[in-house]
Design an enzyme around this catalytic site. Structure first.
Site, PDB file in Angstrom:
ATOM      1  N   GLU A   5       3.785   4.663  88.327  1.00 44.63           N
ATOM      2  CA  GLU A   5       4.039   3.159  89.016  1.00 44.63           C
ATOM      3  C   GLU A   5       3.538   2.028  88.080  1.00 44.63           C
ATOM      4  OE1 GLU A   5       2.231   2.471  92.685  1.00 44.63           O
ATOM      5  OE2 GLU A   5       2.909   0.337  92.895  1.00 44.63           O
TER       6      GLU A   5
ATOM      7  N   GLU B 131      -1.838  -3.039 103.692  1.00 46.94           N
ATOM      8  CA  GLU B 131      -0.527  -3.426 103.461  1.00 46.94           C
ATOM      9  C   GLU B 131       0.609  -3.258 104.415  1.00 46.94           C
ATOM     10  OE1 GLU B 131       0.357  -0.868 100.003  1.00 46.94           O
ATOM     11  OE2 GLU B 131      -0.548  -2.531  98.659  1.00 46.94           O
TER      12      GLU B 131
ATOM     13  N   ASP C  49      -5.962  -0.522  91.986  1.00 46.23           N
ATOM     14  CA  ASP C  49      -4.774   0.290  92.326  1.00 46.23           C
ATOM     15  C   ASP C  49      -4.131   1.087  91.191  1.00 46.23           C
ATOM     16  OD1 ASP C  49      -2.480   1.309  93.832  1.00 46.23           O
ATOM     17  OD2 ASP C  49      -1.803  -0.443  94.138  1.00 46.23           O
TER      18      ASP C  49
HETATM   19  C1  GCV Z   1       2.548   3.901  99.368  1.00 48.75           C
HETATM   20  C2  GCV Z   1       0.308   0.661  95.981  1.00 48.75           C
HETATM   21  C3  GCV Z   1       1.947   0.814  95.875  1.00 48.75           C
HETATM   22  C4  GCV Z   1       2.537   0.873  97.143  1.00 48.75           C
HETATM   23  C5  GCV Z   1       1.732   2.231  97.811  1.00 48.75           C
HETATM   24  C6  GCV Z   1       0.355   1.767  98.152  1.00 48.75           C
HETATM   25  C7  GCV Z   1      -0.608   2.755  98.519  1.00 48.75           C
HETATM   26  O1  GCV Z   1      -0.062  -0.763  96.717  1.00 48.75           O
HETATM   27  O2  GCV Z   1       2.600  -0.193  95.169  1.00 48.75           O
HETATM   28  O3  GCV Z   1       3.803   1.378  97.149  1.00 48.75           O
HETATM   29  O4  GCV Z   1       2.272   2.313  99.123  1.00 48.75           O
HETATM   30  O5  GCV Z   1      -0.250   1.265  96.761  1.00 48.75           O
HETATM   31  O6  GCV Z   1      -1.380   3.348  97.840  1.00 48.75           O
HETATM   32  O7  GCV Z   1      -0.586   2.799  99.835  1.00 48.75           O
END
Ligand code: GCV
Length: 712
Positions: free
Chosen positions: A405, A303, A377
């Site tokens: 989340e 990411e 996720d």
């Molecule tokens: C910290 C998901 C979340 C992101 C998070 C990522 C991760 O994509 O939406 O906010 O980033 O996981 O675990 O690194």
């Protein structure tokens, strides 16, 4: 007039004492209301002594005195030297010879550094272990027994943690926002540290120690290199000093490009000598502030985060470079396996496995690979991650998400222990039957010395710490399961409710049922039958199954549900993406065949036709309608059950939970209506008339925007 003022003060004082804002978490130490039990406790407690003199021993003394005062109403004098009249003896096994005859050498050997022994017979109780921190854990266990009205007269408890590293990962940014945080701002007040030590840090450490959490990563995995600069290391040191007496080690997230950003090196290539030297020096510097610093947690090449692959190096090469830097100080590196790349057309489900399995055996001894519970996720339900069992030469650490989340954020009441347990108990078949995920992560399956479990924290500046009053239970569950993953969700919920709310049997019984069913209820109204990642994008608040316009294919919900005129679901079998081949044959067999696949994973692994007959006899479309509606109806059931508790719960928390359940019901309906209306555009079938029909159009749901949704 003076009398009136005094009266007013008294009334105010009573009001304050009774106000329940949730700040005290599960450490309320309310008076034991059952007189018989209270009498028994008092007889057993009479004369407590705490032996030793470390800072942890001071913590033990303070906690014991305040707990006993709260529970019994008596102000006990906690002595520090042993006499023959002491009835409650607390201290390290080597603190006094008197402990030796009461516990055997063999017992002490079993305990390791953190396990404890709690023995009691009428008139004599002993809490001991090999270290002061172990004794602190024993004390918290003892207090838990009293808080939940258990007998304390005949005890013979030996408790040793199943996992060595029991951790919280804070996704806290240095500007105090919290990525995916729904409980206010970060509790780390960087600006006022190191001079100002907020009482919250101490209460946070107490709470963690009470459930056995022994490590925290302070900063977001989407890391900022500034945390590694001297000004911030001073602040980190201040926190580490607060946490140390509670047995908690501090870790930091390391931004892989830090040598470029902080020292203007031309590269962050892990094989470059200057880069290696920079990290070695940085590690030495950190340890000069914090001699027991735990090490680094790293998100790399994921990411948008920098990483070794930017230099055509592997994750192992990146991790080992950092591991070499902390090794002389006994530090470790926790390297995350949450990686996927936009440029990679392969099913996202498969990418971490593809990247990491070839690296098995290539990581240094002081590296752990941290794996999310599922391959996508933190969904409301995911099959376990195929990496568990597939990297026998590497210690794998479990990463759960405690912050919600994808599970209703701070408005929905969801107890996560059943989700955690479902994963831990899952059988990978890596070494035949009973090769559970729990045995992979505790190192017993493949003989690893390092092992652990972490949870992405749900903690913030909200007065009740976690936003939703019931979300504290998830922090609690993470700690308790990391200590002993064999505990049942039922037992954890019961302990937590008794300590946090009330020992009233009827209250505990009904509220526990709400907790135990809550996760399945959410799955029903959010992601039934294996649907996943159909949340709105960005903030992930509410449904967004129609979203299809984002840059990266796997950021779009349509990528995951693949609804079309024929059916719905992601074919990950051998005729599809073949992700299923990453599991061991016995597991694969369970899920490969649509006729035998557990229906909770059906649309995770199969693209099933709208008319596919489900085990219930309903068609898939009708089952979807049934599930979404059952979810909504079940939230109504949660509301009815909660309303029955009004007289059993303090007014403030009763009202807060009631209001949030109203919100939850609205959100459940929103999920149901939006998803059914959208999927109906493919199934072309009616929502059976016996169900409540959506009262808004699909366009309405698509038009909803939440630009300031929290946690983004
Ligand atoms: C910290 C998901 C979340 C992101 C998070 C990522 C991760 O994509 O939406 O906010 O980033 O996981 O675990 O690194």
């Amino acid at each position: 007039m003076k009398k009136l003022n005094l009266l007013l003060l008294f009334v105010l004082a009573c009001f304050c004492v009774q106000a329940e804002n949730g700040y005290d978490l599960w450490l309320r130490y309310l008076p034991v209301s059952n007189p018989v039990l209270l009498q028994q406790y008092k007889q057993q407690l009479v004369s407590p002594v705490v032996l030793g003199s470390s800072s942890t021993v001071s913590v033990i003394r303070t906690e014991l005195a305040s707990a006993l005062k709260g529970l019994t109403g008596n102000a006990y004098t906690v002595s520090s030297s042993l006499t023959s009249t002491n009835t409650l003896i607390i201290g390290k096994a080597d603190a006094s010879k008197i402990l030796s005859p009461l516990v055997t050498k063999e017992e002490l050997k079993q305990l390791g550094e953190e396990g404890f022994i709690l023995k009691a017979k009428p008139g004599k109780t002993i809490i001991t272990g090999n270290t002061d921190v172990a004794v602190l854990y024993g004390l918290f266990h003892y207090l838990r027994l009293m808080q939940s009205n258990q007998p304390i007269t005949n005890l013979n408890i030996i408790s040793v943690p199943k996992l060595k590293l029991r951790m919280l990962n804070h996704w806290d940014n240095m500007n105090r926002t919290v990525e995916r945080g729904y409980a206010g701002f970060s509790i780390w007040d960087w600006h006022r540290l190191p001079g100002f030590i907020d009482q919250r840090y101490i209460d946070y450490a107490r709470a963690n120690a009470s459930i056995g959490i022994n490590a925290v990563t302070l900063t977001n995995v989407n890391a900022n290199a500034l945390i590694l600069t001297p000004a911030y290391l001073e602040k980190v040191k201040a926190l580490a000093d607060v946490f140390r007496p509670y047995g908690i080690k501090v870790f930091l997230t390391a931004r892989f490009s830090a040598p470029i950003e902080l020292a203007r090196l031309k590269t962050a290539d892990p094989l470059n000598e200057d880069v290696k030297a920079w990290w070695n020096n940085k590690a030495n510097e950190i340890y000069s502030y914090i001699p027991d610093f735990g090490g680094f947690l790293v998100k790399a090449n994921s990411e948008g985060q920098p990483g070794p692959q930017d230099y055509k190096r592997t994750h192992a090469e990146g991790a080992n470079m950092l591991a070499n830097a902390v090794a002389p100080h006994k530090g470790i590196v926790i390297w995350r396996a949450f990686v996927y790349a936009a440029e990679n057309p392969v099913d996202r489900h498969k990418q971490a496995y593809d990247d990491f399995v070839p690296l098995d055996g290539k990581f240094n001894d002081n590296v752990m690979v941290q794996v999310k519970n599922g391959a996508i996720d933190f969904m409301p339900r995911e099959p376990f991650h195929p990496l568990f069992g597939a990297m026998p030469k590497t210690p794998l650490m479990m990463e759960f998400q405690v912050t919600q989340e994808y599970l209703g954020q701070a408005t929905n009441w969801v107890f996560l222990a059943p989700l955690f347990k479902e994963v831990l108990d899952a059988d990978t078949y890596a070494k035949g039957k009973n090769s559970t995920v729990a045995k992979v992560i505790d190192g017993s399956l493949d003989n690893h010395a390092l092992n652990g479990m972490t949870g992405v924290a749900n903690i913030g500046t909200d007065i009740n710490w976690c936003g939703h009053p019931m979300a504290q239970a998830n922090w609690y569950a993470l700690g308790r399961l990391a200590w002993n993953y064999n505990l049942s969700s039922d037992a954890i919920a019961e302990e937590w409710l008794r300590m946090t709310y009330s020992n009233d049997a009827a209250f505990v019984q009904s509220t526990k049922q709400i907790m135990l069913r809550s996760r399945e209820i959410m799955v029903d109204y959010m992601n039934p039958i294996g649907l996943h990642h159909i949340m709105a994008t960005g903030h992930h608040y509410g449904p967004g199954p129609w979203v299809s316009n984002l840059n990266r294919p796997e950021w779009n919900p349509v990528y995951y549900h693949k609804a079309d005129s024929i059916g719905i679901g992601f074919n990950r079998t051998s005729t599809g993406s073949k992700a299923i081949e990453q599991y061991f044959p016995e597991v694969r067999k369970q899920w490969e065949n649509i006729a035998t696949c557990d229906e909770k994973y059906l649309l995770w692994f199969h693209h099933a036709s709208w008319n596919h007959t489900m085990k219930s006899g309903r068609s898939l479309w009708n089952e979807l309608c049934y599930k979404y509606n059952t979810g909504v109806d079940s939230v109504k059931w949660m509301q009815r059950e909660w309303q029955k508790q009004q007289t059993k719960v303090d007014a403030q928390r009763f009202k807060e939970v009631s209001m949030l359940l109203n919100v939850q019901l609205e959100e459940a309906k929103w999920w149901r209506n939006a998803c059914l209306l959208y999927f109906q555009t493919f199934s072309k079938q009616p929502i059976p008339s016996n169900y409540e029909q959506p009262d808004k159009t699909l366009d309405y749901y698509k038009s909803l925007r939440f630009p300031f949704a929290p946690g983004n």
